[in-house]
Structure formats: C-alpha cells, structure tokens
Design a protein around this motif. Structure first.
Motif, PDB file in Angstrom:
ATOM      1  N   ALA A   1       0.816  -1.224   0.000  1.00  0.00           N
ATOM      2  CA  ALA A   1       0.000   0.000   0.000  1.00  0.00           C
ATOM      3  C   ALA A   1       0.846   1.268   0.000  1.00  0.00           C
ATOM      4  N   CYS A   2       2.091   1.163   0.471  1.00  0.00           N
ATOM      5  CA  CYS A   2       2.878   2.377   0.675  1.00  0.00           C
ATOM      6  C   CYS A   2       4.183   2.350  -0.101  1.00  0.00           C
TER       7      CYS A   2
ATOM      8  N   ILE B   1       3.717   5.648  -4.313  1.00  0.00           N
ATOM      9  CA  ILE B   1       2.489   6.161  -3.696  1.00  0.00           C
ATOM     10  C   ILE B   1       2.819   7.260  -2.697  1.00  0.00           C
TER      11      ILE B   1
ATOM     12  N   LYS C   1       3.716  10.454  -4.304  1.00  0.00           N
ATOM     13  CA  LYS C   1       2.514  11.097  -4.825  1.00  0.00           C
ATOM     14  C   LYS C   1       1.760  11.809  -3.690  1.00  0.00           C
ATOM     15  N   LEU C   2       1.636  11.121  -2.546  1.00  0.00           N
ATOM     16  CA  LEU C   2       0.987  11.731  -1.381  1.00  0.00           C
ATOM     17  C   LEU C   2       1.699  13.010  -0.961  1.00  0.00           C
TER      18      LEU C   2
ATOM     19  N   VAL D   1      -4.435  14.644  -2.113  1.00  0.00           N
ATOM     20  CA  VAL D   1      -4.658  13.231  -1.838  1.00  0.00           C
ATOM     21  C   VAL D   1      -4.964  13.062  -0.357  1.00  0.00           C
ATOM     22  N   ASP D   2      -5.956  12.255  -0.050  1.00  0.00           N
ATOM     23  CA  ASP D   2      -6.427  12.098   1.316  1.00  0.00           C
ATOM     24  C   ASP D   2      -5.767  10.881   1.958  1.00  0.00           C
ATOM     25  N   VAL D   3      -4.884  11.151   2.931  1.00  0.00           N
ATOM     26  CA  VAL D   3      -4.176  10.067   3.599  1.00  0.00           C
ATOM     27  C   VAL D   3      -5.154   9.108   4.271  1.00  0.00           C
TER      28      VAL D   3
ATOM     29  N   ALA E   1      -8.315   8.380   3.565  1.00  0.00           N
ATOM     30  CA  ALA E   1      -9.002   7.525   2.604  1.00  0.00           C
ATOM     31  C   ALA E   1      -8.064   6.431   2.113  1.00  0.00           C
ATOM     32  N   THR E   2      -6.794   6.765   2.011  1.00  0.00           N
ATOM     33  CA  THR E   2      -5.848   5.797   1.458  1.00  0.00           C
ATOM     34  C   THR E   2      -5.564   4.649   2.418  1.00  0.00           C
ATOM     35  N   TYR E   3      -5.430   4.942   3.697  1.00  0.00           N
ATOM     36  CA  TYR E   3      -4.941   3.905   4.618  1.00  0.00           C
ATOM     37  C   TYR E   3      -5.821   3.514   5.775  1.00  0.00           C
TER      38      TYR E   3
ATOM     39  N   GLN F   1      -7.779   0.163   6.176  1.00  0.00           N
ATOM     40  CA  GLN F   1      -6.905  -1.000   6.205  1.00  0.00           C
ATOM     41  C   GLN F   1      -6.177  -1.128   7.551  1.00  0.00           C
TER      42      GLN F   1
END
Lengths: 409, 375, 409, 375
Positions: free
Chosen positions: B23-24, B28, B31-32, B38-40, B42-44, B47
């Motif tokens: 995931a990281c 990625i 890009k973050l 980009v919404d941290v 929402a990304t992680y 999970q």
C-alpha cells in the motif's frame, strides 16, 4: 594586515557614483522572494534590465578586461560595487548566470582573441544570459565520464545527449557545455568545450522537481532543468580551447566553481534570523530563552568563520596570491556550515523554522527555504567529498607536491 | 538477556513489511507528498483499522488487543520505513495512552473502543504559540461556566489535527493552578483547524473561539492532569522513536544500495572511503537510536522506572534521524534531492518529528532531573 | 526483548556463591590506583594471586571449555561473575593478560588438541600470564607488514626482530606472537603464529614512555614495552595453525581485539564523575551551574550509547548470533566516545580535570588520567581508521557481500 | 584590504623562527616537559629580554618598543609552534596591558619599564576555587587596614605564578562593591605559591595568608578596576590566541610530514582518504583559529570595537587547538603518544590553555551580550 573594506577618498567618490547610478538604474518594482525558484518572470525581467544597464557601463563583470565588456576594476572597487548591490538585496550579476560567472574566466584563459570578443562581450555586457551544462545522469562528481557527443560534420558539430542540474528558471540565451568529441579517445583527452545557442532546433529543456531549488544563489536561480540534445548543429567556431582539449578548459572552469574566488556577503539569512530572534513576535522573543541565546551565539560564530574564509579567498584571488586548498576549503565550509546553521535554526526556532505559513513563518518563510536549501546545496559545484579530494591534493598529502590552484585572471 | 524479537513481534513485523511494500510503495508516498489533494485517511485508515493496528496499544477491556509497547513499536518501526503518514500514532498510541492514564472509567469505556476500532481519531492539542512541551508552556486557560467550560486561544503546530475527529486539549483553568485535559469535538462550533504548509508533515494551527465543552468532557481532575498526561506521553514517546528508527533504517538501506550501484570514476561509489564514512556515520546514528529506543520500551513494558531511558531515546533518535538523512544526502548527492526519488520524504519527516513531544534539549533537561543534578 | 541481567533462582544462588568465594579469595590489601601504569608490584602480585584462585576454580576464563581450564559457563553466569568483580573494582581477568583474553579464543580455533591442552590450560588456570606481540615499528595498522623473522632450524625456530606496544608492567611468562616464517613468501602467506616463553635467552624488554599508559584497561596494564629478539630459539611445537598460516590465526585474534565480544561495565569513570559533580567540593557543586548540567546530561547520553553497543555485542557474541560490523562499530564508538567524554569533562570541570594535585584533583586524579587515556586509547587494537575499514567491509559497501565476523567460540 | 604581514612583521617572524629552531628544538622542549627540575626561566628569559620581546607590547614612554598587537601576535604565533613555555605572555602582554589600562602614571612608570626589561615577571592572580573569568567569579576580599590592605584567600590555577616576581591580584574590598587590583610581591610574607602537577603547564595554587599590601600598590580605583582589567584582558587575549594558532600550525606541519613518510600497506598513509580527512579537519581548525584571531587583532590595532571578534577568536581558537591535536593524534596513531616524539607537548598545551582567560562557553556568553541578545 587590513581586513577593511574602508574607502579611500577616491573610493568614497566611487561609492557615491555607484549609489547614484543604482538609484536611477534599479528598475522600480524589484522585490525579493525568499524562494528563488518562485521568482516570477517579471521580477526576472527587471533584473535582466538592470543587468543590461550595468553591462553597458562595464559594471556587470567589472573585474573583467575592458576590451571584452568589463572594467579592469580593482578588487576594492568591485567590493564597493558588490556592497552597494547587497545593500538593496541584489548580487552581481543580479540574476543567475552561471555561464558568465564561471565560464567567463575560463574562456578568458582558453579562448582565441576572436572568441573572447565574440563570445564574452555579450555576456559581460549583459546582453545574453548563459548557463553551464556539465553534469549528466551518469556523470556528476566524475565529470570526465560524460556521454553527450559532439561529432564534427563539416563546419558544425552535431550534438546528442542529455545534461542535467542545469540552472535555472526562465531560460538562457546561450550555454557553455562540455562534450565528447572523440568517443573512442582516451579519458580526459576526448572532451571539448563549446558554446551553444539555446534557440537551436533539437534542444528541449525540462524542469526538475527538487527539494529546494538550486542553492547557487543569485536572483532567478532556482529550478534545475534537464536539457536534451537531439542532433543539434553547433558552428565549429564555437569550440573553445581546441578539439579534445576540453578537460583543461573544464579545470579552469571548475576552479571558479569550487570556491576559488570567495563570495562575500554570503548567507544574509543569518543576520536576519538573529534580528528576528531578538525581536518580539507573537508576544515573545526567541532570544529570551537562554538556551536559544547560546545556540544563536554558536551559529553566529560558524557564520563568521565562513565569512572570514570568504574574505581570505577574495583577497587571495583579487591580489593574485598563490592559492592551494583554500577554494575547496571554503566550498566545503559553506556547504557543511550552511547545513549546520540551518539545523541550528531548527533547534532554536522549533517548528517555526519549518513553515511557510503567512501568519507564522519567520522572515516570510526564508528560514523554511534555508532548511531545504541547506540540503540541496550539498551537491552543486562538486560534493563535499570532491571538495575534500581537491583539498587533499592541494595540501600535498601523501608526500605529493603541494598543488597550486589553476591560474585565473 | 535476549535482544531478539519474539514470534508475535516477528509476525507483526512481517505483516507491516507487506503493508508498506504494497500500500505504501515509494511511488504512492511520493505522490501523497507532492499532491496536496490526496487524502491520507481515505488511502490507509480502513486497512489499518482492519489489521487491528488502531487497537494494539489499548487493553482488551477497552476494545483493544492489549499488546506490549514493544509490539506496538515493532509495528511503528516498519511504518517508519515508509515513512507512512497519518494519525495512527497520535490517536491510537499517544492519545489512547493519555486517556488510559487520565480518563475516568466511563470516559475510557466511551472513547477507547472507538479509538481501537478506528472510528474516532484523536489528536493532542498541546503546544502553543510559545512552543514547548513542559507543563509551564501551557498558557491557554479554560473558563468555567456552570458545569461547562469555555475554551479560547490558539494551539500551534498540532500534529495530525487535520485528521482528527476529537481533540485532547491541554489547558489551565482560569483561577486555578495546574493543567487540565478536555476532549473537544474537532467539528465543534468555534474550533478551526488549519493545516500549515512547509517542510513538515501534518502540523496545524487550531484556534478555539469560545468553544463550549461539557463538564463531562473534562478528562481527569481539574488542574491535576499533568501527572497522567506526562506518564501517557512518556509511554508513547519510544513508539514514536521506533518510527524514527525505521526511517533511519530505510535511509541506510537506500543509501547502501545506491552506493553499490552508482558508478563514478569507473567504480561503484561505495568503494570510496569517504562514501563509506557517510554510511558508517549513518549506521552509527541508526544503531544509537535503535538501542536507546528499545531499552526504553523494555523498561516500560517490564514496569521499571523508564523516565531516563525515554528521555535519552527521544534525544538520541531526534538527532539521529536528522543526521541519518543528512548522511543519506551526502551519499546520494544530486539524485537525493529529486523529489521523485523519495529520499526527501525521510528528510522532511526527520525535521517534522524533531520537536514533536519534546526536542532533544527538552529531554536532556528532564534527564538532568532524573540524574539528580538538579532538584 | 530483555535487556536484564536479572537473576533466575539458580542465578541468585550462583551470585551468592561468587560473592562468598570472592570474600575469601580476594587477598586483603588490594587497592586501586587511578593510573594503571603506576600500579605497584605488590598490587599486581595480589591480583595474580586472586587470578590463580579463580583459575583453579575455572572462573578466570569461565566461558572457555572445561577441558582446558574454563567452565563452559553461560553468558548470563559470566555476566554475574563480572558484575561481582566490578563491584569490588576488579575485572576478569583481574590483571592485564592480552595473550589470554585475545590469544585464547584464536588458539581454541586453530590449535591442535595437544596444543590447546598444553598452551591454553596454564593460561586459563591463571598459572601463566601472557602478552600478545603484534605491532612493530614499521607495522601498526598494516600488521601483515611485520619484519620479525622466525627461521626453522631443526626442531626450533630462531627469532630475530622487534615488537612494540607490548603491555604491560611487571612482565609476562609467555607471549603469543606473529612472525615471518617465509621471508621470501607472498604477503599474508608468509606469516606464522607462535608462543614464546619470555624467559628464553635473547629477549630484552624495554619500557616505552607514553602520554598515558596503555588504555587497554585491566589491572596491571599500563606501560607499553618494546621487546627485542636476538636469536631466540623457540620449540617448533609452539607454532599454532601451521607454518605460514599465521594470517588466518591473526584474523581470529583481531576479531576479539576489534571489539567483537563487547565489554560491559566499561568506563566507570563516567558515573563517578557525575557523582562528583553532584556533590559539594570546596564549597560548591559543579552541577549547580546550569551549563555544566546540560553538558553532564549530554556526556551521560554518549556513555549510554557506548554501553548499549557493548550490551548488544555481548548478547550477539554470547548467543552466537550472526555478527558483521558491530564489533568494529563498538570499538570505534568506544575510542571516539571516550575522547569526546574526556573533553566534555574538561569543559565541565575546568582545569580541575587536568590536575593530579592531592588537594584539588577530582577522584584522586582519575579525570586527569582519563584526559590522557582518551588520546592514548585511540590507537591500540586498531586505529579508528582501521575500525572504519572493517565496518565498511562488513556492511557490504560498494556492492560487496556483507562480510560476517570471524567465528569465535 | 591586505591580509599579508608587513616587513616589520616578517622580520619578527623570521627572528622568532630562528629562536624556536635553535633554543627550542623539539629535543629541548621534550626534556623541559619530562624533567621537572629544568628551569624554564634560566633557559630562555635572558634571551627573550635581550631580543626585546618583553617590551614589545609596552609603549615607548614606559620603556617598551610600542609595537602593534599584531606585531606581538606574530611573535607569539611562532612561539606557539614550539610550543615555547614561560611567562612571556602573562607578564609582558597580559599584565602589561592591564597595568596600562588601570595603573596610575606613577605605577606605570615604576612597573612597566621593569616588565619591558624583563627584570620583573608578573602573573595575574584572578581565578579562584570556584573557577571562572567573569567579574562575579571574584569572591576573595581584601580588608582595609588604615592606608594598607590585607589579603587572605586562595587563587587557583594561576597561570605562570611559579615564575613571577610580582602578582597582580584581583579581589574585592570588604564592605565595598566591584573588584580591585593589587600588586603583590610574590615573595611577600604570607604568599605561598605551589605549582600543580598534571596534564597542564605552569598553573599554581597561590595562597594569601594575611598578606599586607601597601595602599600605593592598589592599582586603579578601589572597587573600580573591572573596566580597565577587562579591557586589558580583551587586548591580550588574541595574542594568546595567536600562540594557539602557532600550535595548530605546527601540529598540522608535523602531521602532513608524517603522513608523507609513514608507509603502511605499501604506500604512504597520506594517500588514504581517511588520513587525508584528519588533515583536512586539522587545517580547517587551524584556519578558523587563524582568521578569527587576526581579524580581532586588526580591530584592536585600528581602534574599532573589537569585543565580539575577541570573544569569537578565543572561543574558536580554544576549540580548534584541542581538536587540531586530536586530529594530529589520529594521523600519528601510536608514535604520537610517545613522549619523546613531541606531539604531546601541543596536546598538553591545548588542554592547558583551553580555560585560560575564559573558556569558549564564557566567551559565547559575552558574545550574546555583544549581539544584544540579552541586556
């Protein structure tokens, strides 16, 4: 011994003259951004405008010979000129012009009379701005390992390859570059030095995105670029110093880049930061804290050592004293000292040192920029490791002869 | 004496390694870093909660898995190799441990399970305009109004406030001594959170403009929160240190690898003594941070007096991470400052975390007390 | 993870046993000088006496195999033994015995069964004291460059040459040494490792006068000597590891010397100095000064990092974990960290740190001794530069395989 | 701008070089260092006086040659290469400058010519048991008895007192504020001077036991000596710094030479990057000390406000000398600590001078004031 930049009566007159000139010559509207990369186009143009005026007077590269657009000016006078420009937040030249500042002295040594007149004069008069094109993806510290080729074809050289870490924003009219003219030749004996008109077909300039933006100082410096050459045809008369003799020209060039001449008035940010610490902001002054004070004093001392190394180099180079390790020593100190100072600022100012926020950032974000710049400045103009290599050679370690620095004008 | 990880810890380590690799990826994270939109979360976040990480530092009776701090640190060391951003530390370690130390049983029952499930995200609003981490840096005062309190003032450089659903606000109470803790809804009327830009990650200005806080949201005794707050911070700090250790480790790995590939002067640069010396300096910083951190964790987990070790760990790891990045840049030269390459992610993080929960100077002063050099 | 040196019930028993033993075994009259070089003969003899008693019990080299005089003791038990000795200001072995401490493990790897029995047992039982003879005037860092020869003559080797930096005061019964057995042979393949009886005719020992006195710790260490060999005849059976195979033996030996095993309880002087700063002396306490306090805290932290590196190495070596750069890293840290700490002490205590005066010296002059020792300790057991060479190789820099440390028992 | 030495200074430099090469060879200095019974005064003093060195920092009207401080510093830089021990600095620079700033015309006329001729040797008895160089470190008090004063107490780590015929004693006066200066005969009844042993040169314990001092030996105003005393010290400090610069320079020269001769692994060690880096660090310290020192001298000689520069020079040169010796030892390894070789002479001197006239910490605090960071 005299450390003074003290004016004799003639110099006092000269200072007045400079100040009067600048009062009319500096275009209204020149402002300063803390982040050189973000300098807008119009600001760059204002500086170019000033550069042209300085150039017309022979004051853009004042220590250069009159016949090529300079003024044969003495080092004390140059210092006055610099001093007066610094006073208004500008440098000489007032924009990033690595090809002039560093390429200039080398061409003076290696160019033919005709080349000096043709190639140097427009630079020194501020008519064209020039870049230096040295590094490539596979050739950084090891400049002799470049791969960009320039193959003779009639009265032209055809250039193919890629250069990187090329300053700055807003383009340049010309560039000095080092190229391989004998791809099968022996290392160091296969290179040439050539000037290229940046408007030629086949040249593509792509900006790089870096942590900071150059760290080479000078207004308008900043973003670095990658420059691609695709069958670019350059007139053979622009090759300087003879075919396959480029390494020698590069050596002269690098002498300047490696700090040989000493830059005075470096790192204004130190003084401004100390002023900031002394003043009350948001209800308190950083210097009220005794721990902060001690660190400020330490930081100031490091800045003074850097300044004194620069002063010494300035004196050495402008009075034609024999020099050896001093250029690289100053570069090394400037790089590591600046990083060290930036980290001290972080310790002193806390997270304030890290923000560009309009409301909270000290000095409009200049400290934040310096945090990034302290790191980015470690590599340009040769890494700290290379500065050490040069120092060791020049000091004569290992029973070698002490090596003298390359002769510059 | 046994300085190895146990089987549970190895499993945690492997799972986190997988997560970071997947995931990281560097791509990625770059890009973050570069794209402000980009919404941290929402990304992680989902999970992370699903993997149980939000509950690791919370006892089972409050909906967590009651892991040891060392277990949690193993997770954070691997997250630090990303470096994976986000409020996991602030919420599920720092604020959770503070609530554990200071909250009433009812508050713990109400809040900790939500932290453990990832439903609530807490941030600690401690530092103010005159930045500092000691009790006497707190100048903000709440006003008592009947059973409620009213908060006004500015908290500055608050880590992870931009992600928070709840703030744990440290403030005095007008007319009283000591500091108190208030749980405040991040969306409450009068609260404004503004992320600050610069060479740092996730620090915000949080302004409280006559924010009404119910008396039931006073956490711990009025004016008596410091002891528990400090204890909670001391427990959380080495976990943050482990995150920095992970950063140092990755910078070391990247740098060793680059020095083994990059050729100049006809050989890989790792053969040059000066490049080797940067790597040696780097690993020395890494190991100093690592072992001071893990000794502090061991002391905390085994119920010993850990204060000195925590102060040392924070002082050492903050300096080490800063310096490790510097040496990483020395090894890399140009390519290291190209944002796409990813090294600058660590550089930025090392600066950003340098002062969080107290700079080295602060912890050395605390250590002076522990060493009984001063009363 | 468990950093504890915490006693299990069995270990508590063992600790009691050790303490009881030491109560009767430690000869009355053992005192401590701050300056190991000045330890008088009778103090050395008292320590030898204790050493013999420890050796008889298998406790002098307790982790060594029982069959050669050790006890096959676990690392936790060794730590208890060390701990109890440290409590009374002694170490294991309680005198300087470099040939045993460092030569022992190598012979264990390279000796024949007969040699181990014959050569190691008296060392491990405390019956003989041994030195290591490595460096020569022309061979320090470059040990393979030694010139002392051992030429086979019947069933003897005849040794000629000069060794230096050989510890300590009051002599040794035997010595391990590295010699050239094939003067015309290839580098690294011309060396052998041999044990010599120091009472043989032709051996002259001359003390060196140095700034401090060794810096290798251990009671009775101290002065270094130069040892001259003039046609000294050594029985061939004392050659270990095979003729011209000495470099391999040396590599094992150096692994121990280069910090591979981790020394706990190093640098007691740090704690004692902090106690001193806390107490009032001559009407004031150094720690009353806030600047001194901050520096004491910094110094303490550096000491803690050193200690933790030692703890880690102790754990690695006593649990047979794979090791790579850690030994050299610890040595490097110990050398530079000790120098750094000594200079911090100078800053903290002022000229007090420099005097041995009976009335004014802190800790009976231990700080003054540490000022000199911090410098003298930079070179023994390989310089900081050599430690870096080893670290780099072990870390796998330059795309090499990561190198594992030499296997030790 | 001209950073070169003038002709006079070059002559001074050459003469001093000759002196050091001749009278102060490494062999002689090592013997002086190792043998406690060799008399430094007997060895050098006559020659130094004959060469006029005892009068260089003293104006012509008081029997000196009225050289600039820079001239004097050039002398001391070369003496530092020895390093030549003895009280020349204490007497003919430090005490002479203090007397110049504080003494009455009669006192100057009486004392300075004797200093200039070398007949009298002065030492400054400033520091006490609670060691320090600020005005408030002076705790010793003189008692006024009629027209005379009575001194009792201990001065500690007094540089060069063992050589002194006269002491300049700094003390308060009972019942009054400020500090005063007293000239005291070193052989006066009640004065006992005891040289202290250790890793340092020429520091003594000086005990005053009811020492009677005539009122005419009060130098400067009662309680008002600090300003002149401080001014005299500030003028003298950069000369001491120059002595340290000379030490750094010689350590550099010795180390470069050794690195060019000593072979290991089949080549001279100066070819190894790590050895080169020690030399680079060494020269960086040397040059930092040199240029901060010489700028301070230039400011003093040209009548500018030199305080900041003096503080910087002392702070930098003290650290530089210490570190220069450390790097010298790194280059030399074993042979460097053999006393006979001579490197340890500098090492000892660098430690010994570190605190004299104020450690770096003290001068940084003074600099804070000059920078107006504090009132």
């Amino acid at each position: 011994m005299d450390f003074a930049i003290e004016d004799s009566p003639e110099q006092t007159e000269f200072r007045k003259e400079v100040r009067a000139f600048l009062e009319t010559a500096v275009p209204p509207g020149i402002t300063h951004t803390v982040d050189a990369a973000n300098q807008p186009r119009e600001q760059y143009e204002l500086r170019r405008d000033l550069g042209r005026k300085l150039g017309a007077k022979g004051w853009l590269y004042p220590h250069m010979p009159k016949e090529y657009g300079g003024s044969d000016m003495s080092s004390d006078e140059v210092m006055i000129l610099n001093d007066e420009l610094t006073r208004i937040g500008l440098a000489l030249p007032p924009y990033y012009d690595s090809g002039g500042r560093m390429g200039g002295p080398s061409i003076l040594v290696w160019g033919t009379e005709e080349q000096k007149k043709r190639l140097l004069t427009p630079i020194f008069r501020g008519e064209v701005r020039t870049w230096q094109l040295l590094s490539e993806p596979g050739a950084g510290s090891d400049l002799a390992g470049i791969k960009t080729t320039a193959i003779r074809d009639g009265d032209h050289y055809v250039v193919n390859g890629q250069k990187m870490w090329v300053g700055s924003a807003h383009g340049a009219e010309r560039s000095w570059m080092i190229v391989v003219t004998d791809p099968k030749g022996e290392r160091h004996k296969n290179l040439s030095w050539i000037m290229v008109d940046m408007s030629l077909p086949g040249i593509t300039v792509t900006p790089m995105e870096t942590l900071a933006t150059g760290g080479e100082g000078g207004a308008g410096g900043g973003c670095k670029n990658t420059v691609f050459f695709d069958n670019v045809r350059i007139p053979a008369e622009n090759l300087v110093g003879g075919e396959n003799n480029g390494w020698k020209v590069a050596t002269t060039h690098l002498e300047v880049e490696h700090g040989g001449t000493g830059r005075l008035q470096d790192r204004r940010v130190i003084g401004e930061f100390i002023d900031y610490c002394r003043e009350k902001h948001n209800g308190f002054a950083i210097a009220d804290d005794p721990d902060a004070r001690e660190q400020i004093a330490e930081m100031f001392i490091e800045g003074e050592v850097m300044r004194l190394f620069a002063v010494r180099n300035h004196w050495l180079s402008h009075t034609n004293q024999p020099r050896s390790y001093e250029g690289a020593q100053y570069s090394l100190r400037r790089k590591l000292g600046s990083l060290d100072i930036s980290e001290r600022m972080l310790r002193i100012a806390g997270p304030y040192a890290l923000t560009t926020d309009e409301r909270w950032a000290p000095l409009q974000g200049a400290i934040e920029y310096f945090q990034r710049d302290g790191i980015t400045s470690l590599h340009p103009g040769a890494t700290t490791d290379i500065q050490k290599v040069i120092m060791a050679r020049r000091m004569g370690t290992g029973g070698r002869e002490r090596e003298q620095a390359g002769k510059l004008r | 004496m046994d300085l190895s990880l146990n089987e549970t810890q190895k499993l945690i380590q492997d799972a986190t390694k997988d997560f970071v690799r997947g995931a990281c990826s560097r791509e990625i994270l770059v890009k973050l870093d570069r794209n402000k939109n980009v919404d941290v979360m929402a990304t992680y976040w989902k999970q992370m909660s699903e993997m149980g990480w939000t509950g690791m530092a919370i006892p089972e009776q409050y909906g967590g898995s009651g892991n040891s701090l060392l277990d949690v640190a193993v997770l954070f060391e691997e997250l630090g190799t990303g470096p994976v951003p986000g409020p996991l530390f602030s919420s599920a370690v720092l604020c959770a441990r503070i609530l554990l130390e200071t909250g009433s049983e009812a508050q713990k029952k109400a809040l900790l399970p939500d932290i453990a499930s990832g439903k609530r995200v807490f941030a600690l609003a401690f530092t103010e305009v005159q930045y500092g981490w000691s009790e006497d840096s707190i100048r903000m005062k709440a006003k008592k109004e009947g059973a409620d309190y009213v908060l006004s003032g500015t908290k500055l450089f608050v880590d992870d406030a931009e992600y928070a659903s709840d703030l744990l606000v440290v403030a005095g109470i007008e007319g009283g001594a000591g500091v108190s803790l208030f749980r405040v809804d991040a969306k409450a009327k009068g609260v404004s959170i503004r992320k600050l830009e610069g060479f740092m990650t996730a620090k915000s200005e949080v302004i409280f403009d006559n924010v009404k806080v119910s008396g039931s949201d006073l956490v711990g005794a009025a004016g008596g929160a410091w002891a528990g707050l400090d204890k909670g911070m001391l427990a959380a700090i080495p976990v943050l240190c482990a995150y920095k250790v992970g950063g140092c480790k990755k910078v070391f790995d990247i740098s060793i690898a680059y020095a083994g590939e990059r050729k100049q002067f006809g050989q890989v640069i790792g053969r040059f003594s000066r490049v080797q010396d940067h790597l040696i300096n780097l690993v020395n910083h890494l190991d100093a941070a690592r072992w001071t951190t893990y000794e502090a964790l061991w002391k905390l987990d085994s119920g010993q007096d850990a204060a000195s070790s925590v102060h040392i760990a924070k002082a050492v790891s903050s300096e080490s991470y800063l310096n490790a990045c510097d040496y990483g840049h020395e090894v890399h030269a140009g390519i290291g400052v190209v944002r796409e390459y990813g090294l600058t992610l660590y550089t930025k993080m090392s600066r950003s975390l340098y002062h969080s929960l107290g700079a080295p100077k602060y912890h050395r002063k605390r250590l002076e007390k522990e060493l009984k050099l001063v009363a």
